[in-house]
Scaffold this motif. Structure first.
Motif, PDB file in Angstrom:
ATOM      1  N   UNK A 164      16.807 -24.917  -3.092  1.00  0.00           N
ATOM      2  CA  UNK A 164      15.607 -24.197  -2.658  1.00  0.00           C
ATOM      3  C   UNK A 164      15.781 -22.684  -2.663  1.00  0.00           C
ATOM      4  N   UNK A 165      16.990 -22.206  -2.371  1.00  0.00           N
ATOM      5  CA  UNK A 165      17.198 -20.759  -2.258  1.00  0.00           C
ATOM      6  C   UNK A 165      17.929 -20.177  -3.458  1.00  0.00           C
ATOM      7  N   UNK A 166      18.331 -21.033  -4.390  1.00  0.00           N
ATOM      8  CA  UNK A 166      18.924 -20.531  -5.619  1.00  0.00           C
ATOM      9  C   UNK A 166      20.342 -20.015  -5.492  1.00  0.00           C
ATOM     10  N   UNK A 167      21.065 -20.427  -4.457  1.00  0.00           N
ATOM     11  CA  UNK A 167      22.458 -20.010  -4.315  1.00  0.00           C
ATOM     12  C   UNK A 167      23.312 -20.659  -5.399  1.00  0.00           C
ATOM     13  N   UNK A 168      24.305 -19.928  -5.870  1.00  0.00           N
ATOM     14  CA  UNK A 168      25.279 -20.507  -6.780  1.00  0.00           C
ATOM     15  C   UNK A 168      26.129 -21.510  -6.011  1.00  0.00           C
ATOM     16  N   UNK A 169      26.304 -22.699  -6.569  1.00  0.00           N
ATOM     17  CA  UNK A 169      27.013 -23.761  -5.852  1.00  0.00           C
ATOM     18  C   UNK A 169      28.435 -23.361  -5.497  1.00  0.00           C
ATOM     19  N   UNK A 170      29.076 -22.526  -6.327  1.00  0.00           N
ATOM     20  CA  UNK A 170      30.463 -22.159  -6.041  1.00  0.00           C
ATOM     21  C   UNK A 170      30.582 -21.108  -4.941  1.00  0.00           C
ATOM     22  N   UNK A 171      29.446 -20.592  -4.469  1.00  0.00           N
ATOM     23  CA  UNK A 171      29.469 -19.642  -3.351  1.00  0.00           C
ATOM     24  C   UNK A 171      29.237 -20.315  -2.008  1.00  0.00           C
ATOM     25  N   UNK A 172      29.092 -21.640  -1.988  1.00  0.00           N
ATOM     26  CA  UNK A 172      28.787 -22.362  -0.750  1.00  0.00           C
ATOM     27  C   UNK A 172      29.890 -23.382  -0.478  1.00  0.00           C
ATOM     28  N   UNK A 173      30.469 -23.316   0.706  1.00  0.00           N
ATOM     29  CA  UNK A 173      31.446 -24.315   1.152  1.00  0.00           C
ATOM     30  C   UNK A 173      30.862 -25.083   2.325  1.00  0.00           C
ATOM     31  N   UNK A 174      31.053 -26.396   2.308  1.00  0.00           N
ATOM     32  CA  UNK A 174      30.621 -27.231   3.423  1.00  0.00           C
ATOM     33  C   UNK A 174      31.825 -27.471   4.334  1.00  0.00           C
ATOM     34  N   UNK A 175      31.716 -26.997   5.570  1.00  0.00           N
ATOM     35  CA  UNK A 175      32.756 -27.229   6.572  1.00  0.00           C
ATOM     36  C   UNK A 175      32.082 -27.859   7.789  1.00  0.00           C
ATOM     37  N   UNK A 176      32.212 -29.172   7.956  1.00  0.00           N
ATOM     38  CA  UNK A 176      31.598 -29.815   9.120  1.00  0.00           C
ATOM     39  C   UNK A 176      32.145 -29.246  10.423  1.00  0.00           C
ATOM     40  N   UNK A 177      31.342 -29.319  11.453  1.00  0.00           N
ATOM     41  CA  UNK A 177      31.799 -28.897  12.778  1.00  0.00           C
ATOM     42  C   UNK A 177      33.045 -29.676  13.180  1.00  0.00           C
TER      43      UNK A 177
END
Length: 382
Positions: A164-177
């Motif tokens: 939806x926001x057009x972020x590059x996938x390699x700029x986003x890391x998923x770190x669960x709480x």
């Protein structure tokens, strides 16, 4: 060049954690855990917009005295620009290498200041932006794009950022709480801080959420409880939390004839011990990131009934660690409650798996290790 890289590798990484305040909330709790868990290879500093909140005592016990950059009301006021310039100067003076902004208001200040100072910046995106109107969300999206990296706490948020926001996938890391299971268990053993209503041994469901915003949908819980009663089943509910919607919800409980089984407990400092006295938990929101309330219920060994929104299904695999129902459907929630009431062994089995999942996937050690890897990758390519 190699000598400079070796010198940098030996020196502590100068990291600034920046959050709005230390009132009790999921984001604030996670910041405290990071402050507690990051190793000595960091020189960690702390900054806030408001030097206040019940968690401030824990922060000071860890040896942190936060630098304060007060917004003083609207972001549109001249003071905001002044605080951006002041923070940029402070970042340069303290030679901060990386700043992590954990919430919306901090991001508004931190990203422009970091760009002025030449400091790397990570933005935390920890919800589905459902609190914001179009203008605010557009500003948040723009500043997120400017950040060097983004940390989301759920795969659902990563998808939103990319799709939806057009972020590059390699700029986003998923770190669960993360959750400190040993500390959680110690709080269970400490016991209750205040009495609980007498349920005479009847089953209990617990709901932990503020009563500030309709997104939490306590009204759906009340309607589901009324449907359970119509089936001739007894189920008490402890509603933990407070806010301006509480009088409206109390009136609704009365109109549904639930005043003898629905108990509004207000804010409680003993949620782990309270969960330990329940049969299952529930969260009926229409939007969520990664819910600490759900994580704590799972840590207590409870099967959780949650709505299929945000990070909820990532925590509660339907039929394995609890039950997942569509949002805004009290009938489906009622049916889930009835299933757990009629099959207590199923609930115990799912609760045990929920606890095992928290221990395996959501430990504090994993939270810190994942942040450490992202911090070093962003700042030093390590």
């Amino acid at each position: 060049m190699r000598r400079e890289e070796a010198r940098m590798a030996e020196e502590p990484l100068r990291l600034l954690q920046f959050t709005k305040s230390f009132h009790i909330g999921g984001t604030e709790v996670q910041v405290v855990e990071l402050l507690r868990g990051l190793p000595a290879s960091y020189r960690v500093q702390l900054a806030v917009l408001q030097d206040e909140g019940p968690l401030m005592g824990a922060v000071r016990q860890l040896g942190h005295v936060p630098e304060v950059f007060p917004l003083k009301g609207s972001l549109a006021r001249p003071n905001s620009a002044m605080q951006v310039a002041r923070l940029a100067s402070w970042l340069r003076r303290e030679r901060v290498e990386l700043v992590h902004a954990h919430d919306f208001y901090s991001t508004m200040l931190v990203v422009p200041a970091a760009k002025l100072a030449g400091t790397k910046v990570i933005v935390g995106r920890l919800d589905l932006a459902h609190w914001h109107g179009k203008a605010r969300r557009a500003v948040l999206q723009g500043l997120t794009q400017l950040a060097d990296h983004v940390v989301a706490n759920a795969e659902a948020i990563r998808r939103m950022l990319v799709e939806e926001e057009g972020m590059s996938a390699d700029k986003v890391s998923v770190i669960p709480n993360g959750l400190d299971v040993a500390r959680f268990d110690a709080r269970v053993r400490e016991g209750l801080k205040a009495p609980l209503p007498d349920t005479r041994g009847a089953p209990v469901v617990v709901h932990v959420a503020n009563m500030n915003h309709p997104v939490k949908r306590q009204e759906d819980l009340l309607r589901a409880l009324a449907m359970v009663r119509l089936k001739g089943l007894v189920l008490h509910a402890f509603l933990v939390g407070d806010g301006p919607r509480r009088p409206e919800l109390e009136r609704m409980a009365k109109e549904l004839g639930l005043t003898d089984t629905v108990h509004f407990l207000g804010h409680r400092a003993d949620v782990p011990a309270l969960y330990a006295r329940a049969d299952f938990g529930v969260l009926c929101s229409t939007a969520e990131g990664m819910s600490n309330a759900v994580m704590e219920g799972m840590a207590a060994g409870l099967p959780m009934v949650v709505t299929r929104v945000g990070g909820n299904p990532e925590l509660v695999a339907d039929g394995e660690r609890g039950l997942v129902v569509p949002p805004l459907q009290p009938q489906a929630m009622s049916e889930a409650f009835q299933r757990l009431l009629k099959d207590r062994e199923l609930g115990r089995r799912m609760g045990a798996e929920a606890r095992a999942f928290v221990e395996r996937e959501l430990s504090l050690e994993r939270l810190v290790r994942r942040h450490d890897a992202v911090y070093r990758r962003v700042t030093r390519g390590g």
